[in-house]
Enzyme design. Structure first.
Site, PDB file in Angstrom:
ATOM      1  N   SER A 189       0.892 -10.922   9.582  1.00 42.82           N
ATOM      2  CA  SER A 189       0.292  -9.695   9.043  1.00 42.82           C
ATOM      3  C   SER A 189      -1.215  -9.731   9.263  1.00 42.82           C
ATOM      4  CB  SER A 189       0.610  -9.592   7.546  1.00 42.82           C
ATOM      5  OG  SER A 189      -0.360  -8.822   6.891  1.00 42.82           O
ATOM      6  N   SER A 190      -1.709  -8.763  10.040  1.00 42.21           N
ATOM      7  CA  SER A 190      -3.130  -8.789  10.378  1.00 42.21           C
ATOM      8  C   SER A 190      -3.990  -8.507   9.155  1.00 42.21           C
ATOM      9  CB  SER A 190      -3.413  -7.835  11.536  1.00 42.21           C
ATOM     10  OG  SER A 190      -3.999  -6.665  11.113  1.00 42.21           O
ATOM     11  N   ASN A 191      -3.530  -7.655   8.241  1.00 44.27           N
ATOM     12  CA  ASN A 191      -4.384  -7.370   7.085  1.00 44.27           C
ATOM     13  C   ASN A 191      -4.451  -8.567   6.140  1.00 44.27           C
ATOM     14  OD1 ASN A 191      -2.866  -6.552   4.360  1.00 44.27           O
ATOM     15  ND2 ASN A 191      -1.573  -5.918   6.052  1.00 44.27           N
ATOM     16  N   HIS A 214       5.383  -6.593   7.974  1.00 45.09           N
ATOM     17  CA  HIS A 214       5.282  -7.988   8.398  1.00 45.09           C
ATOM     18  C   HIS A 214       5.603  -8.904   7.222  1.00 45.09           C
ATOM     19  CE1 HIS A 214       3.861  -6.870  12.241  1.00 45.09           C
ATOM     20  NE2 HIS A 214       2.782  -6.299  11.787  1.00 45.09           N
ATOM     21  N   GLU A 242       0.244  -1.243  15.776  1.00 43.37           N
ATOM     22  CA  GLU A 242      -0.466   0.011  15.443  1.00 43.37           C
ATOM     23  C   GLU A 242      -1.373   0.432  16.602  1.00 43.37           C
ATOM     24  OE1 GLU A 242      -2.792   0.324  11.681  1.00 43.37           O
ATOM     25  OE2 GLU A 242      -4.208   1.442  12.934  1.00 43.37           O
ATOM     26  N   CYS A 272       0.868  -1.175   0.000  1.00 44.38           N
ATOM     27  CA  CYS A 272       0.000   0.000   0.000  1.00 44.38           C
ATOM     28  C   CYS A 272       0.910   1.232   0.000  1.00 44.38           C
ATOM     29  CB  CYS A 272      -0.878   0.010   1.243  1.00 44.38           C
ATOM     30  SG  CYS A 272       0.108   0.085   2.741  1.00 44.38           S
TER      31      CYS A 272
END
Ligand code: SF4
Length: 289
Positions: free
Chosen positions: A225-227, A41, A124, A12
């Protein structure tokens, strides 16, 4: 075999800025450069930067010269410690995260109770919490929503701000916000600010669309990676055969030639190289069967 690659797959804006700036910093470095926590991540990206000379540390107390702050942002305390130690910071906190810090700080100063949707342990949110004062609850799931409602109603709290981690699942944000609006006492003021970043929203919607029309879905991204994890959950709801991988090595032995349509999506911290390698592998597999 048809391969559909999500247009929003991969780095991103915030991650791209942080990684490219870090590469630039190390190229022009005249002293040791540190980075506080993994810059993204993704092992490949982190190892690449380590090889170029960046020192990854877990705590600002370990630094004695220029330190990079990654896109996730950090706590207020980190800025204070760096100042006390005379350490200069290269701050690549994503503007979307800075915006959340500002909102949290503003409403905390006006005595709002803050409900923060997202993971309790995600860096975050750890940063965001430091701007929330001492009246906040982090909400990870529906149980947490109802616990928060009990706290707010029982303590007769009259002012509530709702914000979220930038990568929170949009569908959950909408559902949880509705529950809060319906269940909190009618004389409680609730301000809801959707702080999910646009890049995340677009990626999640695209993942949903693609996963509905393919036979198999491959989500590429870091294990922590949470996303990426959210993308996997969304895809899995629509496509039973959904894989979540970090590198092509994890699917070397899988026979994809039996599928007509394969969808590919990648998390915000997945480099283009990893996406290209998976596509290349799929094409080779298609030809070899
Ligand atoms: S996911 Fe959104 S908030 Fe996070 S770094 Fe990327 S653009 Fe910024």
């Amino acid at each position: 075999m048809d391969i559909i690659i999500g247009k929003s797959a991969g780095f991103c804006y915030g991650v791209k800025r942080a990684v490219e700036s870090a590469e630039n910093d190390i190229k022009n470095a005249t002293e040791k450069i540190y980075c506080l926590g993994e810059i993204v991540h993704n092992k490949e990206v982190v190892n690449g930067l380590k090889d170029k000379g960046i020192n990854f540390i877990e705590d600002i107390s370990e630094a004695d010269s220029t330190t990079i702050i990654r896109a996730h942002g950090v706590t207020k305390q980190v800025y204070k410690t760096a100042e006390e130690k005379g350490i200069s910071l290269k701050d690549y906190t994503c503007p979307n995260v800075i915006k959340i810090h500002r909102i949290a700080e503003e409403y905390a100063s006006k005595d709002y109770y803050i409900l923060l949707f997202g993971s309790k342990k995600h860096p975050e949110n750890i940063g965001t919490i430091s701007y929330c004062g001492d009246k906040y609850i982090v909400i990870e799931n529906e149980d947490d929503v109802f616990n928060a409602i009990d706290v707010i109603n029982n303590w007769n709290i009259k002012k509530v701000l709702v914000i979220s981690q930038t990568t929170f699942k949009l569908e959950d944000f909408i559902v949880y916000s509705e529950i809060l609006q319906n269940e909190l006492s009618k004389d409680t003021e609730i301000i809801i600010k959707n702080t999910i970043c646009k890049a995340t929203e677009i990626r999640q919607l695209e993942t949903e669309e693609i996963s509905k029309i393919v036979d198999v879905m491959i989500i590429i991204g870091g294990k922590n990676s949470s996303n990426t994890k959210k993308l996997y959950d969304i895809a899995k709801e629509n496509c039973e055969k959904t894989f979540c991988i970090e590198t092509k090595e994890e699917i070397l032995d899988t026979n994809f030639s039996i599928f007509e349509k394969i969808g590919i999506m990648a998390g915000a911290s997945t480099p283009q190289k990893s996406i290209d390698e998976v596509c290349e592998l799929l094409k080779q597999k298609d030809m070899s069967f």
